[in-house]
Design a protein around this motif. Structure first.
Motif, PDB file in Angstrom:
ATOM      1  N   ASP A 143      68.794  44.841  79.316  1.00 26.96           N
ATOM      2  CA  ASP A 143      67.478  44.275  79.015  1.00 26.96           C
ATOM      3  C   ASP A 143      67.582  43.025  78.154  1.00 26.96           C
ATOM      4  N   THR A 144      68.725  42.832  77.487  1.00 25.28           N
ATOM      5  CA  THR A 144      68.909  41.644  76.650  1.00 25.28           C
ATOM      6  C   THR A 144      69.455  40.453  77.440  1.00 25.28           C
ATOM      7  N   LEU A 145      69.899  40.688  78.687  1.00 21.75           N
ATOM      8  CA  LEU A 145      70.585  39.634  79.438  1.00 21.75           C
ATOM      9  C   LEU A 145      69.644  38.630  80.076  1.00 21.75           C
ATOM     10  N   SER A 146      68.403  39.028  80.266  1.00 19.43           N
ATOM     11  CA  SER A 146      67.457  38.143  80.938  1.00 19.43           C
ATOM     12  C   SER A 146      66.058  38.369  80.379  1.00 19.43           C
ATOM     13  N   GLY A 182      61.084  40.316  83.154  1.00 20.10           N
ATOM     14  CA  GLY A 182      60.677  41.711  83.175  1.00 20.10           C
ATOM     15  C   GLY A 182      61.168  42.531  82.000  1.00 20.10           C
ATOM     16  N   LYS A 183      60.822  42.127  80.791  1.00 19.98           N
ATOM     17  CA  LYS A 183      61.252  42.862  79.598  1.00 19.98           C
ATOM     18  C   LYS A 183      60.811  44.317  79.709  1.00 19.98           C
ATOM     19  N   LEU A 184      61.758  45.239  79.533  1.00 19.59           N
ATOM     20  CA  LEU A 184      61.498  46.659  79.774  1.00 19.59           C
ATOM     21  C   LEU A 184      61.488  47.498  78.502  1.00 19.59           C
ATOM     22  N   ILE A 185      62.087  46.981  77.417  1.00 22.82           N
ATOM     23  CA  ILE A 185      62.164  47.727  76.164  1.00 22.82           C
ATOM     24  C   ILE A 185      61.617  46.842  75.045  1.00 22.82           C
ATOM     25  N   PRO A 186      60.576  47.261  74.350  1.00 22.26           N
ATOM     26  CA  PRO A 186      60.073  46.461  73.225  1.00 22.26           C
ATOM     27  C   PRO A 186      61.161  46.269  72.167  1.00 22.26           C
ATOM     28  N   GLY A 187      61.067  45.152  71.472  1.00 23.25           N
ATOM     29  CA  GLY A 187      62.124  44.807  70.530  1.00 23.25           C
ATOM     30  C   GLY A 187      62.151  45.662  69.273  1.00 23.25           C
ATOM     31  N   GLU A 241      58.518  54.561  71.165  1.00 18.60           N
ATOM     32  CA  GLU A 241      57.813  55.297  72.219  1.00 18.60           C
ATOM     33  C   GLU A 241      58.567  55.217  73.540  1.00 18.60           C
ATOM     34  N   VAL A 242      59.003  54.025  73.914  1.00 17.74           N
ATOM     35  CA  VAL A 242      59.729  53.855  75.181  1.00 17.74           C
ATOM     36  C   VAL A 242      61.038  54.634  75.160  1.00 17.74           C
ATOM     37  N   LYS A 243      61.759  54.555  74.054  1.00 21.43           N
ATOM     38  CA  LYS A 243      63.035  55.265  73.963  1.00 21.43           C
ATOM     39  C   LYS A 243      62.827  56.784  73.959  1.00 21.43           C
ATOM     40  N   THR A 244      61.703  57.245  73.420  1.00 20.29           N
ATOM     41  CA  THR A 244      61.419  58.680  73.441  1.00 20.29           C
ATOM     42  C   THR A 244      61.105  59.145  74.858  1.00 20.29           C
ATOM     43  N   TRP A 245      60.357  58.336  75.606  1.00 24.12           N
ATOM     44  CA  TRP A 245      60.118  58.658  77.014  1.00 24.12           C
ATOM     45  C   TRP A 245      61.447  58.758  77.765  1.00 24.12           C
ATOM     46  N   GLU A 246      62.349  57.805  77.493  1.00 24.90           N
ATOM     47  CA  GLU A 246      63.648  57.835  78.160  1.00 24.90           C
ATOM     48  C   GLU A 246      64.408  59.099  77.789  1.00 24.90           C
TER      49      GLU A 246
END
Length: 204
Positions: A71-74, A77-82, A89-94
């Motif tokens: 997610d840091t390479l481009s 389409g940012k997928l994980i908030p900084g 929240e996103v990491k907990t869903w994962e």
């Protein structure tokens, strides 16, 4: 970059979907880690996939570590908030989606691993793991509610992780009626399956 993995693995699928959504170029190398001829340990000493091999030969493994790096390479389409609660929240869903998968994989291995005779397989262990799967599905359904996506109003890693978990359950445990029990998860999955990244990585 080279991604070592299996087309049946939901953890590998998560990485492949992220790569597709981020429009990253890579080479996919199919590897059966259960084969006696597998060479996965030369890249990952834990003998697991996915494993991302960089241009310099360094290996990155564990799907959560890989997708965080990708997610840091481009900026596409940012997928994980900084930072902050949105990131947590996103990491907990994962973690929830991966936990459902972990339990499902353990149940399936107990039922199918060739290293055990039928009389050695523990029904209680399988029931315990499938109980975790059902509890995880219930938590996913409650967390999603009537929202369009798991986290916010756009696709994120939350949805990719959940979609990969649901797709694997459909593939390996068709007897689990999660679509009937949780129609909101079914709607989310149907929406995800309209994306080329999910179409191209359907497990087989």
């Amino acid at each position: 970059m080279k991604l070592i993995g299996s087309t049946a693995s939901p953890y590998v699928r998560k990485v492949r979907v992220v790569m597709a959504e981020k429009k990253l170029d890579y080479r996919f190398q199919e590897e059966n880690v259960w084969s006696e001829e597998t060479a996965i340990s030369t890249a990952n000493p834990l003998g697991k996939v996915p494993c991302l091999v960089m241009e310099g030969g360094e290996a990155v493994f564990d799907s959560r570590v890989i997708v965080e790096y990708l997610d840091t390479l481009s900026p596409v389409g940012k997928l994980i908030p900084g930072t902050g609660r949105e990131r947590a929240e996103v990491k907990t869903w994962e973690a929830l989606a991966d936990g459902v998968l972990d339990a499902g994989v353990l149940a399936r291995l107990e039922a199918t691993w060739a290293g055990r005779q039928d009389g050695e397989r523990s029904q209680a262990w399988m029931a315990r793991q499938l109980g975790k799967v059902r509890a995880g599905l219930q938590a996913m359904s409650q967390g999603l509610g009537d929202k369009p996506y798991c986290s916010g109003i756009h696709l994120s890693l939350s949805d990719i992780a959940v979609g990969c978990a649901l797709g694997w359950l459909e593939f390996r445990f068709p007897q689990i009626a999660w679509r009937t029990d949780h129609p909101n998860l079914a709607r989310l999955m149907d929406k995800l399956m309209q994306r080329q990244s999910f179409i191209d990585t359907k497990p087989h």
